[in-house]
Design an enzyme around this catalytic site. Structure first.
Site, PDB file in Angstrom:
ATOM      1  N   LEU A 190      -4.136   8.350  12.140  1.00 12.67           N
ATOM      2  CA  LEU A 190      -4.458   9.010  10.880  1.00 12.67           C
ATOM      3  C   LEU A 190      -3.250   8.836   9.972  1.00 12.67           C
ATOM      4  CD1 LEU A 190      -6.036  12.442  11.982  1.00 12.67           C
ATOM      5  CD2 LEU A 190      -7.247  10.435  11.085  1.00 12.67           C
ATOM      6  N   ASP A 191      -3.478   8.672   8.688  1.00 12.33           N
ATOM      7  CA  ASP A 191      -2.373   8.547   7.752  1.00 12.33           C
ATOM      8  C   ASP A 191      -1.505   9.799   7.779  1.00 12.33           C
ATOM      9  OD1 ASP A 191      -3.354   6.080   6.969  1.00 12.33           O
ATOM     10  OD2 ASP A 191      -4.492   6.912   5.291  1.00 12.33           O
ATOM     11  N   ARG A 192      -0.257   9.638   7.414  1.00 12.31           N
ATOM     12  CA  ARG A 192       0.700  10.756   7.455  1.00 12.31           C
ATOM     13  C   ARG A 192       0.191  11.981   6.700  1.00 12.31           C
ATOM     14  NH1 ARG A 192       6.894  10.554   4.947  1.00 12.31           N
ATOM     15  NH2 ARG A 192       7.219  12.795   4.919  1.00 12.31           N
ATOM     16  N   ARG A 227     -10.642   6.851   2.424  1.00 11.33           N
ATOM     17  CA  ARG A 227     -10.035   7.078   1.112  1.00 11.33           C
ATOM     18  C   ARG A 227     -10.543   6.061   0.093  1.00 11.33           C
ATOM     19  NH1 ARG A 227      -3.775   7.421   2.885  1.00 11.33           N
ATOM     20  NH2 ARG A 227      -3.453   7.478   0.615  1.00 11.33           N
TER      21      ARG A 227
END
Length: 318
Positions: free
Chosen positions: A163-165, A252
């Site tokens: 997962l992105d930060r 996103r």
């Protein structure tokens, strides 16, 4: 659990080279390539371009065939390969790791894996220096005293997906090399069900009346997300997103393609769509993660979501 041993003669072939050949090998493994053939083909390409997915798929195929010792040997080589390729990383300060660990929620744990809810601001893994930012493997090992699989190398211990930060939610990490390989295969075969909750800012009058599938390619690769509105007003929309593939920034990008860039998102020229409180992160949360026959977990979005002035009755749908 494993299938009976298959004893067939390994076939030799030309050495595989280049990324296209690796991808073709992965596809053959997922399609049911014979275990002995898989091992022989790995040997032919090992000095070329294998990666952790290659080693994992071959090992999983060998485990299915009951060739446990061969599988463990492949996993040992895979771990050594990943360690050799890893960049140097200066250890993150203990206080930073402790803070990240305090934000975790354990969702499930057994002998093979652990599932947690990752908070915003924590890296899933790193490819080098973290500059004082904790990674999820560091935080999980610190919080729960577990030892994660080294198959992906020291910078990605136990990591089978990312997962992105600035994104929060469900993540599963492998404790053992065998579990690591088998989980990677489930993700590669697209058998894992991933459901996200997201809040998008309405642009140019964008609207959705029901579930909509976005299949816009990402980096020239097929990508597919189902996006469904749960609540909306003139300015914002709460969306449920089911990712059918796992491309970088997929949810996103697909929400933005529909006219709903996510709250907290950065878009050119480096201007956020809307600030979240103290910029906690992007309003994208991995709500459910289901690996058939292995693990099924879910967790609610972080509390800071409720402090964002959206005009949406989040309590009615979360």
């Amino acid at each position: 659990m494993w299938l009976g041993i298959i004893v067939l003669t390994a076939t030799s072939g030309h050495a595989l080279q280049g990324r296209p050949a690796v991808v073709q090998f992965h596809e053959a493994l997922l399609a049911g390539l014979d275990a002995r053939d898989a091992l022989a083909r790995l040997e032919s390409m090992e000095n070329a371009t294998p990666d952790v997915v290659t080693y994992s798929l071959v090992a999983a195929t060998l485990l299915d065939a009951g060739l446990d010792e061969d599988a463990d040997d492949v996993l040992e080589r895979g771990a050594a390969f990943s360690k050799k390729r890893a960049a140097y990383r200066k250890p993150t300060k203990r206080a930073v790791v402790s803070k990240a660990a305090a934000g975790l929620t354990r969702l499930h744990e057994d002998d093979q894996l652990i599932a947690v809810s990752k908070p915003n601001g924590v890296l899933s893994m790193t490819e080098g220096t973290t500059k004082g930012v904790a990674t999820l493997p560091d935080a999980v090992e610190h919080a729960y005293g577990v030892e994660l699989s080294d198959l992906g190398g020291p910078l990605a211990r136990g990591v089978v997906h990312r997962l992105d930060r600035d994104v929060s939610g469900c993540m599963v990490l492998a404790k053992t090399r065998r579990a690591h390989a088998l989980l990677i295969r489930e993700f590669a075969a697209r058998r894992v069900e991933k459901t996200y909750l997201a809040v998008g800012a309405v642009q140019n009058g964008a609207s959705l009346t029901g579930p909509t599938t976005v299949d816009e390619p990402i980096q020239k690769k097929p990508a597919e997300t189902e996006v469904e509105p749960l609540a909306s007003n003139a300015d914002f929309a709460l969306l449920r997103c089911k990712a059918r593939t796992g491309r970088k920034h997929q949810v996103r990008k697909h929400c933005a393609a529909l006219g709903f860039p996510l709250v907290g998102e950065v878009s050119p020229p480096k201007k956020r769509v809307i600030e979240s409180p103290s910029h906690k992160g992007i309003m994208l949360h991995a709500y459910c993660l289901h690996v058939p026959g292995v693990v099924d977990v879910s967790c609610p979005p972080p509390e800071w979501w409720r402090a964002v002035p959206l005009g949406l009755a989040l309590d009615d749908v979360l």
